[in-house]
Write an enzyme that holds these catalytic residues in place. Structure first.
Site, short mmCIF file in Angstrom:
data_model
loop_
_atom_site.label_atom_id
_atom_site.label_comp_id
_atom_site.label_asym_id
_atom_site.label_seq_id
_atom_site.Cartn_x
_atom_site.Cartn_y
_atom_site.Cartn_z
N TYR A 120 2.59 13.84 86.24
CA TYR A 120 2.90 12.61 86.96
C TYR A 120 1.65 12.12 87.68
O TYR A 120 1.12 12.80 88.55
CB TYR A 120 4.03 12.83 87.97
CG TYR A 120 4.49 11.54 88.62
CD1 TYR A 120 5.57 10.84 88.12
CD2 TYR A 120 3.80 11.00 89.71
CE1 TYR A 120 5.97 9.64 88.69
CE2 TYR A 120 4.18 9.81 90.28
CZ TYR A 120 5.27 9.13 89.77
OH TYR A 120 5.66 7.92 90.33
N GLN A 183 12.92 7.91 89.18
CA GLN A 183 13.55 7.74 87.86
C GLN A 183 12.73 8.43 86.76
O GLN A 183 13.30 8.94 85.79
CB GLN A 183 13.75 6.25 87.54
CG GLN A 183 12.50 5.40 87.51
CD GLN A 183 12.12 4.81 88.86
OE1 GLN A 183 12.46 5.38 89.89
NE2 GLN A 183 11.43 3.68 88.84
N ASN A 206 5.03 9.72 95.85
CA ASN A 206 5.56 9.32 97.15
C ASN A 206 6.78 10.16 97.51
O ASN A 206 7.17 11.08 96.80
CB ASN A 206 5.87 7.82 97.17
CG ASN A 206 6.95 7.43 96.16
OD1 ASN A 206 7.75 8.27 95.72
ND2 ASN A 206 6.98 6.17 95.79
N SER A 229 -1.65 13.95 102.33
CA SER A 229 -2.92 14.66 102.21
C SER A 229 -3.43 15.15 103.57
O SER A 229 -3.17 14.54 104.61
CB SER A 229 -3.95 13.75 101.55
OG SER A 229 -5.09 14.50 101.18
N GLN A 251 -9.92 11.34 103.82
CA GLN A 251 -8.52 11.73 103.67
C GLN A 251 -7.58 10.72 104.32
O GLN A 251 -6.52 10.41 103.80
CB GLN A 251 -8.28 13.11 104.28
CG GLN A 251 -8.89 14.24 103.48
CD GLN A 251 -8.45 14.23 102.03
OE1 GLN A 251 -7.27 14.32 101.73
NE2 GLN A 251 -9.41 14.10 101.13
N HIS A 254 -6.05 7.74 102.39
CA HIS A 254 -5.05 7.94 101.35
C HIS A 254 -3.77 7.16 101.67
O HIS A 254 -3.26 6.41 100.85
CB HIS A 254 -4.71 9.42 101.20
CG HIS A 254 -5.55 10.12 100.19
ND1 HIS A 254 -5.46 9.86 98.85
CD2 HIS A 254 -6.50 11.08 100.32
CE1 HIS A 254 -6.32 10.62 98.20
NE2 HIS A 254 -6.97 11.36 99.07
N GLU A 319 -4.35 21.77 103.43
CA GLU A 319 -4.59 21.51 102.00
C GLU A 319 -6.06 21.69 101.66
O GLU A 319 -6.43 22.44 100.75
CB GLU A 319 -4.15 20.08 101.68
CG GLU A 319 -4.40 19.65 100.25
CD GLU A 319 -4.12 18.18 100.03
OE1 GLU A 319 -4.01 17.78 98.86
OE2 GLU A 319 -4.04 17.41 101.02
N HIS A 320 -6.94 20.99 102.38
CA HIS A 320 -8.39 21.11 102.19
C HIS A 320 -8.99 21.71 103.46
O HIS A 320 -8.68 21.26 104.56
CB HIS A 320 -9.04 19.74 101.97
CG HIS A 320 -8.44 18.94 100.86
ND1 HIS A 320 -7.48 17.96 101.09
CD2 HIS A 320 -8.65 18.96 99.53
CE1 HIS A 320 -7.14 17.42 99.93
NE2 HIS A 320 -7.83 18.01 98.97
N ASP A 353 -12.42 16.37 94.87
CA ASP A 353 -11.42 15.36 94.49
C ASP A 353 -11.69 14.80 93.10
O ASP A 353 -10.75 14.42 92.39
CB ASP A 353 -11.44 14.20 95.49
CG ASP A 353 -10.57 14.45 96.69
OD1 ASP A 353 -9.79 15.42 96.68
OD2 ASP A 353 -10.65 13.66 97.66
N GLU A 407 24.77 53.16 92.60
CA GLU A 407 25.09 51.75 92.92
C GLU A 407 26.50 51.37 92.50
O GLU A 407 26.94 50.25 92.75
CB GLU A 407 24.08 50.82 92.24
CG GLU A 407 22.70 50.89 92.87
CD GLU A 407 21.75 49.82 92.35
OE1 GLU A 407 20.75 49.54 93.05
OE2 GLU A 407 22.00 49.25 91.26
N HIS A 412 26.13 50.40 83.55
CA HIS A 412 24.71 50.73 83.50
C HIS A 412 24.52 52.22 83.22
O HIS A 412 23.70 52.62 82.40
CB HIS A 412 24.03 50.38 84.84
CG HIS A 412 23.73 48.92 85.02
ND1 HIS A 412 24.72 47.96 85.04
CD2 HIS A 412 22.55 48.27 85.19
CE1 HIS A 412 24.15 46.78 85.24
NE2 HIS A 412 22.83 46.94 85.33
#
Length: 424
Positions: A120, A183, A206, A229, A251, A254, A319-320, A353, A407, A412
């Site tokens: 994506y 979707q 998003n 981010s 950053q 973004h 993240e970074h 990046d 058990e 088994h």
């Protein structure tokens, strides 16, 4: 003693119930009505009247014609570095054969790529064509047979951004679809008339895309649930305030929910960074977004020493993570929670990046406590196997019989006992 020079606003929990309801409605509609639902959302959200969501080879050729030779060369240069690193990573993931924990038992594992995936690639505020390279190249390098990609169209045009299309093609994608949003996640999870479902979906998006990935997980594999981010800079005051400020705003631009943070042992340096941010915002073309992000979520913290900085960073799990200090090697062994590490002032986060070779699809919102970013291994399964000789079976069957009996799992126990008795 920690001192906060600039405090970030606490992230409030969005109206998750309403978001969840809206996304569930979209997923149900796509599952029930297939392509018609996708076309309905394309018209509603993107003013798109495409008859077929599948992007043709002709559209890809047209996209290349809209790019300059330099733009194509740049995409190929970045792709080359990303692919080289992905291949090197792939070589570290190896099968294991004939390991024996005891005589006659042979254990091992195979490394098996997932059969299909969807990459994506967001449209949003900016056409993130770099993400196409970051997702498709590792998937192809891992050996995924069917690598698809999707991205929202440019509103009112019915077409994906030409640079994004070219990047997808350079990365080696097998199928491209002009569809985005929750979707798209539903379509690739459950399938429609035109889109065959996949085994895994990767890539940022998003909050609707993120929530759709969360709801479809299980039906389909995902990389992780990603949020806005983040960048965090550890600084000891030896660096250049303007460079740190530039990295924070890179950053922040973004989106308005992005976060830039400095943890420093030098209060004067922290204040100098804040002043440099304000100066850059006066001339930054994306200042509308970057300023709101910085003012809302930017943070500057002064700590007593670098050990305290390391502890704070591990708690935050950014993240970074940038190390803008004189001796970064001394800090690295203590750092365990981050998406990707950028060592020294020369190593800008934006290099990762785009073009240095590491992946920029990384965990956010403290997910770095339990996962790394997208890489070749994201698309690989480690599947175990075992075999044993008659002698090994007779040795282990009584042990397993007793454990199963303890058990209360009599079936088994019988599955172990019958082998032992039949082989006497």
């Amino acid at each position: 003693m920690m001192k906060i020079l600039k405090k970030a606003q606490e992230r409030t929990e969005e109206d998750r119930k309403e978001l969840s309801r809206m996304v569930q409605e979209i997923i149900d509609n796509v599952r029930g009505n297939g392509d018609e639902a996708l076309k309905e959302y394309s018209r509603k959200f993107d003013q798109c009247e495409r008859v077929s969501m599948r992007v043709s080879k002709e559209e890809v050729r047209e996209a290349y014609m809209q790019l300059s030779p330099q733009e194509v060369a740049d995409l190929k240069a970045a792709a080359s570095n990303i692919q080289a690193f992905a291949k090197a990573q792939r070589e570290t993931v190896k099968p294991l054969e004939n390991f024996s924990p005891m005589p006659g038992i042979f254990l091992g594992h195979r490394i098996i790529p997932v059969k299909s995936c969807c990459c994506y690639v967001p449209g949003g505020n900016y056409p993130l064509y770099s993400t196409a390279l970051m997702l498709i190249i590792p998937a192809k390098t891992a050996g995924v047979e069917r690598v698809t990609a999707c991205s929202p169209v440019m509103k009112g045009t019915g077409k994906i951004n030409p640079k994004t299309l070219a990047a997808m093609d350079i990365a080696g994608v097998d199928e491209i679809y002009a569809v985005g949003g929750a979707q798209a996640i539903a379509a690739f999870s459950y399938g429609t008339e035109e889109i065959a479902p996949v085994d895994m979906i990767v890539g940022p998006g998003n909050r609707f895309v993120t929530e759709a990935k969360r709801q479809c997980y299980g039906q389909v594999g995902i990389d992780f649930v990603a949020g806005p981010s983040e960048v965090l800079v550890i600084a000891d005051g030896s660096g250049t305030p303007e460079i740190v400020a530039a990295d924070l705003l890179a950053q922040s631009e973004h989106d308005v929910n992005a976060k830039g943070m400095v943890v420093t042992t030098d209060e004067a340096f922290g204040k100098a960074v804040m002043e440099a941010v304000e100066r850059e915002l006066e001339q930054l073309e994306t200042a509308d977004i970057a300023r709101k992000s910085w003012e809302t979520y930017g943070e500057v913290v002064v700590v007593s020493d670098l050990d305290e900085a390391v502890n704070l960073v591990n708690e935050y799990a950014p993240e970074h993570l940038e190390l803008n200090v004189q001796n970064p090697d001394a800090l690295i062994p203590g750092l365990c929670n981050y998406g990707s590490l950028f060592i020294g002032e020369n190593t800008a986060e934006v290099f990762g990046d785009y073009a240095s070779g590491t992946n920029h699809t990384l965990p956010t919102l403290k997910a770095a406590r339990y996962t790394g970013g997208v890489w070749v291994g994201t698309f690989l399964k480690t599947c175990t196997q075992q075999s044993m000789t008659p002698e090994a079976m007779r040795n282990i069957a009584p042990l397993v019989s007793r454990l199963a009996d303890g058990e209360g799992l009599k079936g088994h126990r019988q599955a172990a006992d019958i082998r032992f008795t039949s082989q006497k």
